[in-house]
Design a protein around this motif. Structure first.
Motif, short mmCIF file in Angstrom:
data_model
loop_
_atom_site.label_atom_id
_atom_site.label_comp_id
_atom_site.label_asym_id
_atom_site.label_seq_id
_atom_site.Cartn_x
_atom_site.Cartn_y
_atom_site.Cartn_z
N ALA A 70 0.99 4.07 -2.85
CA ALA A 70 0.69 5.46 -2.49
C ALA A 70 1.80 6.39 -2.98
O ALA A 70 1.52 7.44 -3.56
N TRP B 27 5.54 -2.58 -5.60
CA TRP B 27 4.32 -3.14 -5.01
C TRP B 27 4.09 -4.58 -5.45
O TRP B 27 3.45 -5.35 -4.73
N GLY C 285 -10.36 -5.89 -2.27
CA GLY C 285 -8.93 -6.17 -2.43
C GLY C 285 -8.64 -6.89 -3.74
O GLY C 285 -7.66 -6.58 -4.42
N ALA D 23 -8.46 -2.12 2.90
CA ALA D 23 -7.72 -2.02 4.15
C ALA D 23 -8.60 -1.47 5.27
O ALA D 23 -8.54 -1.96 6.41
N THR E 50 -2.30 6.44 6.60
CA THR E 50 -3.15 5.99 5.50
C THR E 50 -4.15 7.08 5.10
O THR E 50 -4.31 7.37 3.91
N PHE F 194 0.83 -1.20 0.00
CA PHE F 194 0.00 0.00 0.00
C PHE F 194 0.87 1.25 0.00
O PHE F 194 0.61 2.20 -0.74
N LEU G 135 -8.32 -0.50 -2.88
CA LEU G 135 -7.40 -1.06 -1.89
C LEU G 135 -7.48 -0.30 -0.57
O LEU G 135 -7.35 -0.90 0.51
N PHE G 136 -7.71 1.00 -0.65
CA PHE G 136 -7.90 1.78 0.57
C PHE G 136 -9.13 1.26 1.33
O PHE G 136 -9.07 1.02 2.54
N PHE H 184 -6.46 2.19 -6.39
CA PHE H 184 -6.00 2.66 -5.09
C PHE H 184 -7.18 2.85 -4.14
O PHE H 184 -7.12 2.46 -2.97
#
Length: 182
Positions: free
Chosen positions: A23, A57, A100, A143, A159, A19, A139-140, A136
């Protein structure tokens, strides 16, 4: 520490590291072409950082999902890594894992087309490359909804700050335009 605990910790560390790499790649990518930072458009170290973290990544993400496969308490099957929302979880867990999976699938497409940039048209590449923002975001949310790491103030602050920075830079790019490719 049991084997499952080891893989659980490894999955968390690898996931957070992947992550972070993504980022940094997004922040540097937006900064390179944003009208906000005109002087950075030709900055070679920034471009190298963008390209390097865009590759970094991949092994970290692979380590994250491989660790989850070996962690029997996670109950993640190989098919769950490519087909979203199949996991044997409750609705919230399916959503988190599915996001995810979608993020992983999208970033794989972005990475592959990055390697094929010279073989596909520039317009096609740009539109596919922009999927990185959607990837992104998924995935944010993955998480946020599925990870226990947001209970850590440090992880949560970093984050959310990263997501905010990407949002501000992206908004700036939309409002003030983008620089032409060099």
């Amino acid at each position: 520490m049991t084997v499952d605990q080891f893989f659980w910790v490894l999955a968390r560390v690898a996931g957070l590291s992947a992550f972070a790499a993504l980022a940094i790649s997004l922040v540097t990518g937006v900064a390179l072409r944003s009208g906000l930072f005109g002087g950075l458009a030709k900055n070679r170290p920034l471009k190298s950082t963008h390209e390097w973290t865009a590759m970094l990544w991949i092994p970290l993400g692979l380590l994250h999902v491989a660790s989850l496969l070996f962690d029997h308490t996670a109950r993640v099957a190989p098919l769950d890594l490519v087909v979203p929302f199949l996991a044997n979880y409750d609705a919230a867990g399916k959503l988190a894992l599915g996001l995810g999976t979608i993020g992983l699938d999208l970033f794989v497409v972005v990475a592959i087309t990055g390697w094929l940039r010279g073989r596909i048209g520039a317009r096609t590449w740009i539109w596919i490359h922009r999927l990185g923002y959607l990837a992104f975001a998924t995935l944010f949310l993955h998480a946020l909804l599925g990870g226990s790491d947001f209970s850590s103030p440090v992880v949560s602050a970093l984050t959310w700050s990263t997501a905010f920075a990407i949002g501000v830079l992206t908004l700036g790019r939309v409002l003030w335009g983008r620089l032409p490719a060099h």
